[in-house]
Design an enzyme around this catalytic site. Structure first.
Site, PDB file in Angstrom:
ATOM      1  N   HIS A  39      -4.049   4.444   6.583  1.00 33.09           N
ATOM      2  CA  HIS A  39      -2.939   3.924   5.775  1.00 33.09           C
ATOM      3  C   HIS A  39      -1.590   4.224   6.430  1.00 33.09           C
ATOM      4  O   HIS A  39      -1.403   5.267   7.042  1.00 33.09           O
ATOM      5  CB  HIS A  39      -2.973   4.529   4.372  1.00 33.09           C
ATOM      6  N   ASP A  91       0.833  -1.211   0.000  1.00 37.26           N
ATOM      7  CA  ASP A  91       0.000   0.000   0.000  1.00 37.26           C
ATOM      8  C   ASP A  91       0.868   1.261   0.000  1.00 37.26           C
ATOM      9  O   ASP A  91       1.670   1.482   0.887  1.00 37.26           O
ATOM     10  CB  ASP A  91      -0.846  -0.075   1.279  1.00 37.26           C
TER      11      ASP A  91
END
Lengths: 555, 555
Positions: free
Chosen positions: A368, A195
């Site tokens: 994130h 990610d």
């Protein structure tokens, strides 16, 4: 011994060089598995488009080889396009309970629930799917029950992080399984896919639990109603609103279709802990004092049809903002939504609400991983090769550089793109080709029937509008029988532009006379003559270039 | 003694509850002066619109009473609409040298330079304009030569900050005249009007000079070309790029129409200090080594036609991005521009450039005062009344609260709106009414000819496109002579939707037959019948609602 020539193919079909529609294909020998199948939202040039989904051409062509779809978590950009895929390629779908719970709602809407084969997995499970063994690893994210994957085949082991952050104090106390990442690193990992969303941010992401403390602070001593807008799928956030409500003796009403859906699925499956008697029907809020009410709703992104947006323009059927209401927007605007969110805040202030948003208090944290978290995962997994994913091109670049700064040779990092085939085994990795990839536009019931020509026309029409010229000609002699008539839409308001339209008619008449003088009978030539003369005239008069549609009828 | 009943009227004609088109009217007895006259840019719902300017109805109606326009600085949102006003109301324009220098370019484009009466002022100047005395006070901002105003009439003194920040170490060493603000506070100020842009930000804005230090750091040891994109009007920023270039022995080329303009005006007027031999023509960059070049250009907001945007898609006629180029984007995306700026960055990376932008380094600082600076100005000026300006509604609210937190009674703060008349004198202040105010849309040569109906049509066309149905009917018998023909644009791509269009024709034929059976001859009724049946058919088939235009020709 494995066939030396056969390598694992890793093909991102979306999510690289873009935000959204995350999907990756893993192909080894005759077997294909698919990780995630998300949608993305149209950008401002995609006039009238509802959704964007990946191009499934390759998967449809190879449908008999596809063994399964594996989901990392239940966000739209990871599961939203799955109904469209399952209509064409119906294979088993693996995911954790909440992920599949959210997917069920979606499949129901598409009439696919009965025909689908959903298989619940838990972190630490290992499942054989054709020539692949897939292991599920607990991570943390802004939705509960998210997992990373270890995908093994004869020639390679891949770790795919999914979307993740490292939260040492998560709300559900289910900390990311760092031990397993460490073990996998010891066992030897061929490729890491990770990610890249927050790779531009230094340091660490903030724990979800800080938002809970903010809620406790903000709720304290408030006499009025409290309305909290957040992402429906952020179950942990919703839990923290409920915790604060319970602490201060408030009831909780849920509003907004997706929020009602998620709260129902999540509490049914045990992902939300709501004390008996806390939840009330939104129709009953009038039965309680304002100081006894918390409303959880959607619309934290200013989406036009959402709960909070409707409240902000006094068009919500059940909730009317009144002076003194405390509204908390527990979210950060996603790039592109800044202006609509700002508009909602302005409107709420105008209605007399007291609005708390991310610029004023810590009402949101990201889901994130930031740079230091990424470094930790890279270091634990210590892969031989690295494929940054889930990010725009510049983020993939930054993520590759982060890996290089940790010691990985540059040639082992692959800043790749959607559709590119990465062939790997323990020894080597190489981009070897491309499969068809891109975006399929969904507009109403149409999937893929709106293409570039239609979008170009919509853009043209939106900029300067339209002029239609209709003229009826005599089939034999070519003379004008009726017209020319001129109709305009989106060009100028006709009542104020009567003269302009009358003059335009003269221009068309002149063009038609000239055609007749030259004995031109070819329709396309006549149309061109009308179009060219009118375009020039209108541009001189207005500096605008409306779409001009000459229509010739023949009698 | 002044007539007790006559008060000063302060009327914001733009800039309140919005970003942009700043303009304020001051009216006392028979005299009117206008402070600033800016434009704003269209929002995403204003399809095809180029610019938005204030509604000048009131000023045109009272043109004989208008004494002057006073400018605080040369940004578009403060001077951009002036040509449109001067065409209607030609009065003297007062401003500092750079402000008027930038205005001249604009007036030239509109063919108004010769007819305009521009009057240069300096900080500390006082000018009598009818019943008003206007004093100019030096401030700091992201453009050189910006001023605040003290506006005096018999019954009130107003301090208008213009756009400002407090920079103790500005590039031109011209520090904001805090002494004068303090003196005015001692003399007694009736009303403060102040910039609310950054009221949501705690602390202090950062000094412009920090960006210069970043440039020195970033330029150091670089062998490749350096390309810096920033706001053309930010003369101080441009100066700092030049300083860094000179320090490292690089030549400077300027690219982009507005950047060339500003650099030319600013250096002519002495606002830019460019050592002899530093500036080179952009056509000559090929004559130097890459390590000897700095290019300053526009496009820091990702504007489609700007220098940097063209470079990013390899469509710049003179500058081609090559591998290793260092590109510095010295700006923060203005809300709404985030996605286009991100796209430019991604493209530049793809071309091999190394891009430094605000997320990665301190390459930009704001030109607007943050909370602590605002508190200082409020405290120095200690006005009796306060009108927050230059901001969306929520910012005006926050700014009013800031004043209240400093001790001002709530009833002395006015969270007002465009068009509202604030009547004040030393004793009292009150909103007493409204004048016509709002936005005038500029599209090409048309000023105000595109209104809500045109925009609604453009929006409709952009969403689902257009279906045109043409049919030629017999004047006497009403029978179909030719058609129906169906033409679509922006709906579905016809080659893929042949059947749909054929079916649609049948639907129209059926509608026409029914009309004839019922002996309906009224055109509008026939058109409605066509429209209704077709709308229903298309919605069922596609879930889309294109604009449907039935056209009947008669022979």
């Amino acid at each position: 011994m494995a066939n030396q020539k056969e390598k694992l193919k890793v093909i991102p079909l979306g999510g690289l060089g873009e935000i959204g529609k995350n999907i990756t294909i893993f192909e080894y020998k005759n077997d294909i598995i698919i990780v995630d199948c998300g949608l993305s939202f149209p950008d401002e040039e995609m006039y009238g488009i509802d959704l964007v989904i990946p191009d499934f051409t390759y998967l449809i062509k190879n449908k008999n080889r596809v063994k399964s779809v594996v989901l990392t978590h239940g966000h739209e950009d990871h599961i939203g396009a799955l109904p469209y895929l399952l209509k064409e390629v119906n294979v088993p779908v693996y995911g954790t309970r909440l992920t599949l719970g959210l997917l069920e709602n979606k499949l129901k809407e598409h009439g696919l629930l009965r025909s689908s084969d959903l298989r619940i997995v838990k972190p630490k499970d290992e499942v054989q799917m054709g020539g692949f063994k897939v292991e599920f690893i607990r991570t943390g994210h802004s939705i509960a029950d998210s997992v990373a994957l270890a995908i093994k085949c004869e020639v390679a082991t891949v770790v795919h992080t999914g979307d993740f952050k490292i939260d040492y104090t998560p709300i559900d106390e289910q900390v990311i399984d760092l031990h397993r990442f460490a073990e996998l690193g010891q066992e030897g990992i061929t490729l890491l896919i990770a990610d890249s969303t927050n790779v531009e941010r230094p340091g660490y992401s903030v724990s979800e639990s800080t938002v809970g403390r903010t809620f406790f602070d903000l709720f304290q001593g408030v006499d009025s109603r409290i309305i909290v807008a957040t992402f429906a799928s952020n179950v942990h956030r919703v839990q923290q609103v409920i915790n604060a409500a319970v602490h201060y003796g408030r009831k909780v009403a849920v509003s907004g279709r997706s929020m009602v859906n998620v709260v129902s699925v999540a509490s049914e499956l045990g992902y939300l802990n709501i004390p008996e008697g806390t939840l009330i029907d939104v129709n009953d809020i009038g039965k309680y004092a304002e100081s006894e009410i918390v409303i959880i709703t959607t619309g934290s992104q200013g989406e036009p049809m959402s709960g909070l947006s409707r409240m902000s323009i006094s068009e919500h059927r059940k909730i009317e903002i009144s002076k003194g209401d405390l509204v908390i927007i527990s979210a950060t605007p996603i790039p592109g939504n800044e202006k609509t969110v700002a508009q909602v805040i302005n409107q709420l202030f105008k209605l007399g609400a007291n609005v708390v948003y991310e610029k004023l208090a810590e009402v949101h944290v990201s889901g994130h991983a930031c740079q230091e978290e990424l470094k930790l995962i890279h270091t634990l997994v210590k892969p031989k090769f690295f494929l940054p994913a889930h990010g725009e091109f510049r983020m993939l670049m930054q993520h590759a550089m982060l890996a290089q700064n940790l010691g990985m040779p540059k040639e082992n990092t692959f800043v790749s793109e959607t559709g590119a085939i990465l062939e790997i085994d323990h020894e080597s990795a190489k981009i070897t080709g491309r499969i068809p990839a891109g975006q399929t536009l969904v507009d109403g019931l149409g999937v893929g029937d709106v293409g570039n020509i239609v979008l170009r026309d919509r853009k043209h029409l939106s900029q300067d509008g339209l002029i239609i010229v209709v003229v009826t000609l005599n089939k034999d002699k070519g003379g004008v029988v009726a017209g020319p008539d001129i109709i305009s839409r989106g060009f100028v308001y006709v009542r104020e532009s009567g003269d302009l339209i009358e003059e335009a008619k003269s221009v068309v008449k002149d063009a038609l006379s000239k055609c007749q003088e030259k004995q031109i009978t070819e329709w396309s030539t006549i149309k061109s003559a009308i179009r060219d003369s009118l375009r020039q005239f209108l541009y001189e008069q207005t500096k605008r270039k409306p779409m001009i549609l000459p229509i010739i009828m023949e009698v």
